[in-house]
Design a protein around this motif. Structure first.
Motif, short mmCIF file in Angstrom:
data_model
loop_
_atom_site.label_atom_id
_atom_site.label_comp_id
_atom_site.label_asym_id
_atom_site.label_seq_id
_atom_site.Cartn_x
_atom_site.Cartn_y
_atom_site.Cartn_z
N PRO A 51 0.84 -1.21 0.00
CA PRO A 51 0.00 0.00 0.00
C PRO A 51 0.86 1.25 0.00
O PRO A 51 1.98 1.26 0.54
N ASN A 52 0.36 2.29 -0.61
CA ASN A 52 1.10 3.54 -0.72
C ASN A 52 0.92 4.33 0.57
O ASN A 52 -0.10 4.98 0.79
N SER A 57 5.60 6.06 -5.26
CA SER A 57 5.23 4.88 -6.04
C SER A 57 6.49 4.30 -6.65
O SER A 57 7.57 4.90 -6.59
N GLY A 58 6.35 3.15 -7.29
CA GLY A 58 7.50 2.51 -7.90
C GLY A 58 8.04 1.39 -7.05
O GLY A 58 7.58 1.13 -5.95
N ALA A 59 9.06 0.72 -7.57
CA ALA A 59 9.63 -0.43 -6.89
C ALA A 59 10.46 0.01 -5.69
O ALA A 59 11.13 1.03 -5.73
N PRO A 60 10.42 -0.76 -4.59
CA PRO A 60 11.17 -0.37 -3.38
C PRO A 60 12.65 -0.64 -3.51
O PRO A 60 13.07 -1.60 -4.14
N PRO A 203 4.73 -2.88 5.25
CA PRO A 203 3.69 -1.88 5.00
C PRO A 203 2.27 -2.46 5.08
O PRO A 203 1.30 -1.70 5.14
N PHE A 204 2.18 -3.79 5.10
CA PHE A 204 0.86 -4.44 5.14
C PHE A 204 0.29 -4.50 6.55
O PHE A 204 -0.72 -5.16 6.79
N ILE A 205 0.92 -3.81 7.48
CA ILE A 205 0.43 -3.79 8.86
C ILE A 205 -1.00 -3.24 8.92
O ILE A 205 -1.76 -3.59 9.82
#
Length: 222
Positions: A51-52, A57-60, A203-205
């Motif tokens: 999630p942003n 945006s873009g690849a980490p 980030p999916f927390i």
């Protein structure tokens, strides 16, 4: 024949000797276990974009891939649990990968089979037949431990093994590819620890807050 198939090839005789031929889902569920993995699709893998959270945006981390590996497992409590809650249950995971940069590869250009590992402990787990847990693997890790065919092998080819522990004792265990791989396939592989994350380490927390039980934080984080 693929590298993993060569390493893990089993004969039909071995299946019979292990007593797996007549068992719909292996493997080692303990007697009077308060938890058990589901019989069908106990482990599912998919690729998901984070999630942003920061308006970017873009690849980490400069990678070309922005897809995380999501490993979700399906389990439930059993009749052996007589209380409305299970105080805690720990899940340990081994995810197959391939280290193409390893200097000790037995065959040049074939890499070394590895198992990425991690664990999560859920607390105050309600008595329920349909419970879920989840792990994540960072996009750069997927790229590092795959070959020139790309990270998609983590979903379409590589195996995943998950074990459930209560009070320090193993209660149940299962593979994603339960029809083809032996229960202990990962024991032959080089372990690469701490690259499989709990939900709260990603980030999916904020994703699916009601789908998974509460996570017990490590002592150092409390």
């Amino acid at each position: 024949m693929s590298f993993r198939a060569t390493v893990l090839k089993r004969s039909h005789l071995l299946i019979i000797l292990l007593g797996l031929a007549t068992v719909p889902r292996a493997f080692g569920q303990a007697a009077n276990s308060p938890v058990a993995f589901a019989n069908q699709e106990a482990i599912t893998t998919s690729f998901v974009q984070a999630p942003n959270l920061a308006g970017t945006s873009g690849a980490p981390g400069g990678t070309s891939n922005n897809q995380w590996l999501k490993v979700e497992f399906h389990y439930g409590t059993t009749a052996a649990l007589t209380a409305p809650y299970l105080d805690s249950v720990e899940f340990k995971v081994w995810i197959e990968g391939l280290d193409m940069l390893a200097k000790n590869a037995p065959v040049a250009g074939k890499g070394v089979a590895v198992a990425l590992t991690g664990s999560v402990t859920y607390v105050n787990v309600p008595a329920n037949k349909d419970l879920y847990g989840v792990f994540y693997v960072h996009p750069s890790t997927l790229g590092r431990y795959s070959d020139d065919r790309g990270y998609e092998d983590f979903d379409r080819k590589f195996d995943v093994h998950v074990e459930a522990y209560v009070g320090g004792a193993m209660m149940d265990a299962i593979n994603k590819n339960k029809e083809t791989d032996a229960l202990g396939w990962f024991k032959q592989f080089t372990v690469v620890p701490n690259l499989v994350y709990r939900q709260d380490q990603t980030p999916f927390i904020i994703a699916d807050p009601d789908r998974y039980p509460a996570i017990k934080l490590p002592a150092a984080a409390q």
